[in-house]
Design a protein around this motif. Structure first.
Motif, PDB file in Angstrom:
ATOM      1  N   LEU A  13     144.798 -66.988  75.385  1.00  0.00           N
ATOM      2  CA  LEU A  13     145.685 -65.834  76.320  1.00  0.00           C
ATOM      3  C   LEU A  13     145.385 -65.658  77.871  1.00  0.00           C
ATOM      4  O   LEU A  13     144.866 -66.199  78.368  1.00  0.00           O
ATOM      5  CB  LEU A  13     145.028 -64.587  76.076  1.00  0.00           C
ATOM      6  CG  LEU A  13     143.965 -63.753  74.716  1.00  0.00           C
ATOM      7  CD1 LEU A  13     143.233 -63.024  73.920  1.00  0.00           C
ATOM      8  CD2 LEU A  13     145.606 -64.182  73.779  1.00  0.00           C
TER       9      LEU A  13
ATOM     10  N   GLY B 108     149.637 -62.682  62.155  1.00  0.00           N
ATOM     11  CA  GLY B 108     150.121 -63.605  63.422  1.00  0.00           C
ATOM     12  C   GLY B 108     147.915 -64.860  63.257  1.00  0.00           C
ATOM     13  O   GLY B 108     147.872 -65.256  62.450  1.00  0.00           O
ATOM     14  N   GLY B 109     147.921 -65.171  64.430  1.00  0.00           N
ATOM     15  CA  GLY B 109     146.847 -65.298  65.159  1.00  0.00           C
ATOM     16  C   GLY B 109     145.962 -65.064  66.097  1.00  0.00           C
ATOM     17  O   GLY B 109     146.522 -64.062  66.563  1.00  0.00           O
ATOM     18  N   PHE B 110     145.502 -65.485  66.498  1.00  0.00           N
ATOM     19  CA  PHE B 110     144.575 -65.176  67.792  1.00  0.00           C
ATOM     20  C   PHE B 110     144.055 -66.452  68.251  1.00  0.00           C
ATOM     21  O   PHE B 110     142.460 -66.974  67.488  1.00  0.00           O
ATOM     22  CB  PHE B 110     143.263 -63.920  67.123  1.00  0.00           C
ATOM     23  CG  PHE B 110     142.471 -63.412  68.005  1.00  0.00           C
ATOM     24  CD1 PHE B 110     143.928 -62.807  69.323  1.00  0.00           C
ATOM     25  CD2 PHE B 110     141.490 -63.677  68.597  1.00  0.00           C
ATOM     26  CE1 PHE B 110     142.928 -62.489  70.462  1.00  0.00           C
ATOM     27  CE2 PHE B 110     140.957 -63.137  69.638  1.00  0.00           C
ATOM     28  CZ  PHE B 110     141.486 -62.149  70.676  1.00  0.00           C
TER      29      PHE B 110
ATOM     30  N   MET C 282     141.491 -58.247  75.762  1.00  0.00           N
ATOM     31  CA  MET C 282     140.166 -57.898  74.936  1.00  0.00           C
ATOM     32  C   MET C 282     139.061 -58.830  74.681  1.00  0.00           C
ATOM     33  O   MET C 282     138.168 -58.542  73.907  1.00  0.00           O
ATOM     34  CB  MET C 282     141.097 -59.320  74.105  1.00  0.00           C
ATOM     35  CG  MET C 282     142.381 -59.149  73.798  1.00  0.00           C
ATOM     36  SD  MET C 282     142.796 -58.660  72.321  1.00  0.00           S
ATOM     37  CE  MET C 282     142.211 -58.743  71.399  1.00  0.00           C
TER      38      MET C 282
ATOM     39  N   LEU D 193     151.923 -57.822  68.117  1.00  0.00           N
ATOM     40  CA  LEU D 193     151.735 -56.338  68.165  1.00  0.00           C
ATOM     41  C   LEU D 193     150.200 -56.369  68.911  1.00  0.00           C
ATOM     42  O   LEU D 193     149.366 -57.171  69.978  1.00  0.00           O
ATOM     43  CB  LEU D 193     150.661 -55.970  67.453  1.00  0.00           C
ATOM     44  CG  LEU D 193     151.339 -55.544  65.990  1.00  0.00           C
ATOM     45  CD1 LEU D 193     150.363 -54.991  65.055  1.00  0.00           C
ATOM     46  CD2 LEU D 193     152.225 -53.849  65.987  1.00  0.00           C
ATOM     47  N   HIS D 194     150.293 -55.184  70.760  1.00  0.00           N
ATOM     48  CA  HIS D 194     149.479 -54.796  72.568  1.00  0.00           C
ATOM     49  C   HIS D 194     149.001 -53.882  71.328  1.00  0.00           C
ATOM     50  O   HIS D 194     149.639 -53.389  71.581  1.00  0.00           O
ATOM     51  CB  HIS D 194     149.984 -55.539  72.955  1.00  0.00           C
ATOM     52  CG  HIS D 194     149.992 -56.779  73.071  1.00  0.00           C
ATOM     53  ND1 HIS D 194     150.093 -57.089  74.877  1.00  0.00           N
ATOM     54  CD2 HIS D 194     149.508 -57.795  72.624  1.00  0.00           C
ATOM     55  CE1 HIS D 194     149.982 -58.447  74.336  1.00  0.00           C
ATOM     56  NE2 HIS D 194     149.774 -59.014  73.202  1.00  0.00           N
ATOM     57  N   ALA D 195     147.802 -53.296  71.023  1.00  0.00           N
ATOM     58  CA  ALA D 195     147.187 -51.907  71.263  1.00  0.00           C
ATOM     59  C   ALA D 195     148.319 -51.303  70.211  1.00  0.00           C
ATOM     60  O   ALA D 195     149.037 -50.041  70.668  1.00  0.00           O
ATOM     61  CB  ALA D 195     147.296 -51.420  72.537  1.00  0.00           C
ATOM     62  N   VAL D 196     148.907 -51.845  69.123  1.00  0.00           N
ATOM     63  CA  VAL D 196     149.533 -51.479  68.103  1.00  0.00           C
ATOM     64  C   VAL D 196     150.726 -50.871  68.441  1.00  0.00           C
ATOM     65  O   VAL D 196     151.964 -50.502  67.153  1.00  0.00           O
ATOM     66  CB  VAL D 196     148.657 -50.276  67.534  1.00  0.00           C
ATOM     67  CG1 VAL D 196     149.587 -50.243  65.668  1.00  0.00           C
ATOM     68  CG2 VAL D 196     147.428 -49.842  66.404  1.00  0.00           C
TER      69      VAL D 196
ATOM     70  N   ALA E  22     146.752 -60.067  64.595  1.00  0.00           N
ATOM     71  CA  ALA E  22     145.394 -60.205  64.009  1.00  0.00           C
ATOM     72  C   ALA E  22     144.600 -59.681  63.053  1.00  0.00           C
ATOM     73  O   ALA E  22     144.124 -60.069  62.174  1.00  0.00           O
ATOM     74  CB  ALA E  22     144.662 -60.219  65.092  1.00  0.00           C
ATOM     75  N   SER E  23     144.833 -57.980  63.200  1.00  0.00           N
ATOM     76  CA  SER E  23     144.578 -57.753  61.099  1.00  0.00           C
ATOM     77  C   SER E  23     145.492 -58.439  60.590  1.00  0.00           C
ATOM     78  O   SER E  23     146.288 -58.335  60.163  1.00  0.00           O
ATOM     79  CB  SER E  23     145.229 -56.009  61.658  1.00  0.00           C
ATOM     80  OG  SER E  23     145.247 -55.609  63.021  1.00  0.00           O
TER      81      SER E  23
HETATM   82  C1  LIG Z   1     145.945 -57.197  74.109  1.00  0.00           C
HETATM   83  C2  LIG Z   1     146.106 -57.474  72.818  1.00  0.00           C
HETATM   84  C3  LIG Z   1     146.273 -56.270  72.201  1.00  0.00           C
HETATM   85  C4  LIG Z   1     146.455 -56.557  70.963  1.00  0.00           C
HETATM   86  N1  LIG Z   1     146.578 -55.203  69.794  1.00  0.00           N
HETATM   87  C5  LIG Z   1     146.231 -56.044  68.427  1.00  0.00           C
HETATM   88  C6  LIG Z   1     146.538 -54.289  67.462  1.00  0.00           C
HETATM   89  O1  LIG Z   1     146.705 -53.953  68.100  1.00  0.00           O
HETATM   90  N2  LIG Z   1     147.032 -55.382  66.674  1.00  0.00           N
HETATM   91  C7  LIG Z   1     146.822 -56.485  65.962  1.00  0.00           C
HETATM   92  O2  LIG Z   1     147.013 -56.854  64.827  1.00  0.00           O
HETATM   93  N3  LIG Z   1     146.379 -57.288  66.263  1.00  0.00           N
HETATM   94  C8  LIG Z   1     146.626 -56.895  67.583  1.00  0.00           C
HETATM   95  N4  LIG Z   1     146.711 -58.169  69.000  1.00  0.00           N
HETATM   96  C9  LIG Z   1     147.410 -59.836  68.506  1.00  0.00           C
HETATM   97  C10 LIG Z   1     147.963 -60.557  68.431  1.00  0.00           C
HETATM   98  O3  LIG Z   1     149.234 -59.187  68.038  1.00  0.00           O
HETATM   99  C11 LIG Z   1     148.689 -61.431  67.050  1.00  0.00           C
HETATM  100  O4  LIG Z   1     147.292 -62.717  68.084  1.00  0.00           O
HETATM  101  C12 LIG Z   1     149.534 -61.780  67.701  1.00  0.00           C
HETATM  102  O5  LIG Z   1     149.429 -62.743  66.423  1.00  0.00           O
HETATM  103  C13 LIG Z   1     149.543 -62.430  68.751  1.00  0.00           C
HETATM  104  O6  LIG Z   1     151.752 -63.550  68.238  1.00  0.00           O
HETATM  105  P1  LIG Z   1     151.692 -63.734  70.358  1.00  0.00           P
HETATM  106  O7  LIG Z   1     150.808 -64.823  70.447  1.00  0.00           O
HETATM  107  O8  LIG Z   1     153.065 -64.382  69.678  1.00  0.00           O
HETATM  108  O9  LIG Z   1     152.461 -62.856  71.075  1.00  0.00           O
HETATM  109  C14 LIG Z   1     146.653 -57.989  70.443  1.00  0.00           C
HETATM  110  C15 LIG Z   1     146.204 -59.157  70.679  1.00  0.00           C
HETATM  111  C16 LIG Z   1     146.112 -58.724  72.358  1.00  0.00           C
HETATM  112  C17 LIG Z   1     146.008 -59.824  73.250  1.00  0.00           C
END
Ligand SMILES: Cc1cc2nc3c(=O)[nH]c(=O)nc-3n(C[C@H](O)[C@H](O)[C@H](O)COP(=O)(O)O)c2cc1C
Length: 143
Positions: free
Chosen positions: A82, A75-77, A90, A14-17, A44-45
């Motif tokens: 990044l 997921g993770g954060f 972020m 997810l990026h900004a939902v 991350a939520s």
């Molecule tokens: C720019 C940005 C926006 C994000 N927006 C959301 C979001 O809206 N909701 C959420 O739950 N996580 C959000 N995240 C967290 C990521 O979805 C989360 O870290 C995910 O596990 C990343 O997986 P990836 O490394 O496979 O892309 C965001 C992360 C970034 C960098």
């Protein structure tokens, strides 16, 4: 290429939902109507009905929602890992959260703020079991 499969499972973070890469599925939705379509998102939520409802509503039309099964996997954060552009986005979110009064911060906000300094990883291989179970149950019920 996807046409030869009965079941399509697509997953994106997810990026900004928004679910990364979901445009491809949406663009080809009409061609996938006769398939079992499963979509999962990672974010991350923490998982909650509210979070899941918002993701589904923001990414799919009501009609599309009828033709797919959605799963949310936490997921993770890791801020340090990044890419630069995402770091900027972020950082803006962090500032936004920091402008909130302490008593207005939700537990999720607090968790998110903490994750900037201390990476979190909720990914578990076993988390996909619910998706596998769903797909298998569809298979066994198939006429
Ligand atoms: C720019 C940005 C926006 C994000 N927006 C959301 C979001 O809206 N909701 C959420 O739950 N996580 C959000 N995240 C967290 C990521 O979805 C989360 O870290 C995910 O596990 C990343 O997986 P990836 O490394 O496979 O892309 C965001 C992360 C970034 C960098």
């Amino acid at each position: 290429m996807l046409k030869k499969y009965d079941t399509i499972i697509y997953g994106g973070s997810l990026h900004a939902v928004g679910i990364i890469g979901i445009k491809f599925i949406k663009k080809n939705f009409a061609k996938l109507m006769d398939k079992r379509l499963v979509v999962f998102a990672t974010g991350a939520s923490p998982a909650s009905d509210e979070v899941i409802k918002e993701i589904v509503a923001r990414n799919f039309t009501p009609e599309q929602q009828k033709h797919l099964k959605f799963f949310y996997l936490r997921g993770g954060f890791n801020y340090n890992k990044l890419p630069l552009f995402d770091k900027v986005l972020m950082t803006l979110l962090k500032w936004k959260l920091k402008t909130k009064k302490k008593e207005e911060l939700t537990p999720d906000d607090i968790g998110m703020l903490e994750a900037y300094d201390k990476p979190v990883d909720f990914t578990r291989k076993s988390n996909i079991e619910e998706i596998v179970a769903y797909v298998n149950s569809c298979h066994y019920n198939a006429p």
